[in-house]
Write a protein that holds these residues in place. Structure first.
Motif, PDB file in Angstrom:
ATOM      1  N   VAL A 176      -6.523   4.488   2.742  1.00 18.57           N
ATOM      2  CA  VAL A 176      -7.936   4.439   2.335  1.00 18.57           C
ATOM      3  C   VAL A 176      -8.509   5.859   2.354  1.00 18.57           C
ATOM      4  N   TRP A 177      -8.195   6.604   3.418  1.00 26.03           N
ATOM      5  CA  TRP A 177      -8.655   7.996   3.531  1.00 26.03           C
ATOM      6  C   TRP A 177      -8.093   8.831   2.375  1.00 26.03           C
ATOM      7  N   THR A 183       0.831  -1.207   0.000  1.00 25.45           N
ATOM      8  CA  THR A 183       0.000   0.000   0.000  1.00 25.45           C
ATOM      9  C   THR A 183       0.867   1.260   0.000  1.00 25.45           C
ATOM     10  N   THR A 206       1.237   3.883  -3.110  1.00 23.28           N
ATOM     11  CA  THR A 206       0.811   5.267  -2.912  1.00 23.28           C
ATOM     12  C   THR A 206       1.936   6.240  -3.271  1.00 23.28           C
ATOM     13  N   TRP A 223      -6.827   7.969  -0.611  1.00 24.77           N
ATOM     14  CA  TRP A 223      -7.309   7.638  -1.958  1.00 24.77           C
ATOM     15  C   TRP A 223      -8.796   7.921  -2.120  1.00 24.77           C
ATOM     16  N   SER A 224      -9.568   7.798  -1.024  1.00 20.68           N
ATOM     17  CA  SER A 224     -10.990   8.126  -1.182  1.00 20.68           C
ATOM     18  C   SER A 224     -11.165   9.633  -1.411  1.00 20.68           C
ATOM     19  N   LEU A 225     -10.293  10.440  -0.781  1.00 22.29           N
ATOM     20  CA  LEU A 225     -10.313  11.878  -1.052  1.00 22.29           C
ATOM     21  C   LEU A 225     -10.022  12.163  -2.529  1.00 22.29           C
ATOM     22  N   GLN A 226      -9.003  11.475  -3.046  1.00 24.91           N
ATOM     23  CA  GLN A 226      -8.633  11.690  -4.453  1.00 24.91           C
ATOM     24  C   GLN A 226      -9.774  11.301  -5.373  1.00 24.91           C
ATOM     25  N   ILE A 227     -10.375  10.141  -5.086  1.00 26.53           N
ATOM     26  CA  ILE A 227     -11.458   9.665  -5.953  1.00 26.53           C
ATOM     27  C   ILE A 227     -12.637  10.633  -5.897  1.00 26.53           C
ATOM     28  N   GLU A 228     -12.899  11.133  -4.687  1.00 30.69           N
ATOM     29  CA  GLU A 228     -13.988  12.089  -4.519  1.00 30.69           C
ATOM     30  C   GLU A 228     -13.759  13.340  -5.372  1.00 30.69           C
ATOM     31  N   SER A 229     -12.524  13.869  -5.331  1.00 30.42           N
ATOM     32  CA  SER A 229     -12.263  15.093  -6.087  1.00 30.42           C
ATOM     33  C   SER A 229     -12.351  14.838  -7.596  1.00 30.42           C
TER      34      SER A 229
END
Lengths: 191, 159, 41
Positions: free
Chosen positions: C22-23, B144, B148, C25-31
């Motif tokens: 997770v936090w 991960t 990233t 990448w979820s921010l990135q996906i959201e934007s």
């Protein structure tokens, strides 16, 4: 002839709606490209470990054929993803890629690298059982591994330079460069 | 700790001059970055997938970790040096780029993780005696982190 | 450091890493989704 044919194919692809859509997309092109680049870690990463074993630089306590055999499938998975995303990237920008000197060198290097891989595999298979347990494989194997590393590194560098416009057809270049890049119209104008 | 002075220095350093003036040199360094990324990714994947029991199941995981750790370090050094050179070309832009700091945070976490936890644990102790869930979590978090770091690095180019 | 300490550190570290990733990448996906929404509706 060949250049005209390739260029016509590229223009035909370029006229398709989803070639343009992909090229002008907000994210899709970037994602495909990122996938293409990051999959290097899978494809080239596995290849590096196999080649380093064949050079006698790592996993010297494990039989060479075992390393090659066990990492084959991850490497091929990486290769399939790279080939698919590579075709999509070509499809998004067909004309410029066709007339890119870097893209052309890259294709030639890939053909050489694949040919080397097949010869190398044949040699590896033939020698299994004799030097398999040697920490340092015989010279011809080490040469093959070195060649493999050099050719694939060449593929990466020419892949990267496709993005740069130093030798694009619209630039003022010597005739030889137009010829090598297949700048059909520019060659006609030269004469 | 404010790193602005470092970026200002980098922006006017000889590295920045070279990186800005010679596109060819920049591309070669960038290619080394990608090649080292492949090597680092390869060593991480082989080690972690072995810990998860996906690849090389008939080679003990200790052997896999022992043989990949040196090349991981080699790749990391090349990545940091070639990364520094590339950063010099756009130092001030990077200083104000969120993705860049996300990447640096990941990188710092990754380095601490590898050299302070993953390596001491996996090199010094018999893997059979280590809690199997610790091994699995190490593998997943290692992949991960490095994914990233690599992906956010690629994203700097698009942002 | 003892194995016990290293194992515990690994658990804590891995949890922090996975939760943060997770936090992040979820921010990135959201934007990205927001931007796509704006662009294509």
């Amino acid at each position: 002839m060949l250049n005209e044919w390739l260029l016509n194919r590229a223009r035909w692809l370029d006229s398709m709606a989803w070639s343009t859509d992909l090229h002008e997309s907000l994210y899709m092109y970037a994602w495909v490209e990122t996938t293409h680049v990051l999959t290097l870690t899978v494809f080239l990463g596995m290849l590096f470990i196999i080649d380093l074993r064949m050079l006698g630089l790592t996993f010297t306590g494990v039989p060479a054929s075992k390393i090659a055999d066990r990492l084959d499938i991850p490497m091929l998975i990486g290769m399939v993803i790279m080939v698919v995303t590579g075709f999509i990237l070509y499809f998004a920008i067909p004309v410029r890629s066709t007339q890119s000197i870097w893209f052309r060198i890259k294709v030639v290097l890939m053909i050489a690298a694949i040919a080397n891989a097949f010869l190398f595999r044949a040699k590896m298979k033939a020698a299994a059982g004799t030097w398999d347990l040697d920490p340092k494989p015989p010279k011809n194997i080490r040469v093959g591994a070195g060649l493999s590393l050099a050719l694939w590194s060449g593929v990466v560098i020419t892949g990267r330079t496709i993005a740069y416009d130093w030798f694009d057809c619209h630039k003022e270049l010597p005739y030889f460069m137009y010829w090598a890049a297949g700048c059909v119209d520019e060659m006609a104008a030269f004469q | 700790m404010d790193l602005l002075p470092f970026f200002e220095w980098l922006d006017t350093s000889i590295l920045a001059d070279i990186a800005k003036a010679y596109g060819g040199v920049f591309v070669v360094v960038q290619t080394f970055h990608l090649l080292a990324l492949s090597l680092l990714g390869g060593t991480v994947l082989v080690g972690d997938l072995r810990l998860l029991g996906v690849v090389m199941k008939d080679v003990p995981s200790q052997v896999v970790i022992q043989n990949t750790q040196k090349w991981f370090s080699v790749a990391l050094v090349i990545l940091i040096l070639s990364g520094l050179f590339q950063a010099a070309a756009v130092a001030m832009k990077l200083y104000y780029n969120e993705m860049f700091w996300a990447k640096m945070t990941g990188l710092a976490a990754g380095i601490v993780f590898v050299y302070a936890i993953r390596r001491p644990l996996l090199l010094r102790f018999d893997h059979d005696t280590i809690n199997p869930w610790a091994l699995r979590l190490i593998a997943v978090s290692s992949m991960t982190i490095w994914f990233t770091v690599a992906a956010s690095g690629r994203w700097i180019g698009f942002s | 450091m003892s194995k016990n300490v290293l194992e515990k550190a690994a658990f804590v570290f891995a949890t922090v890493v996975i939760v943060s990733a997770v936090w992040f990448w979820s921010l990135q996906i959201e934007s990205v989704l927001d931007l796509l929404e704006m662009a294509y509706g």
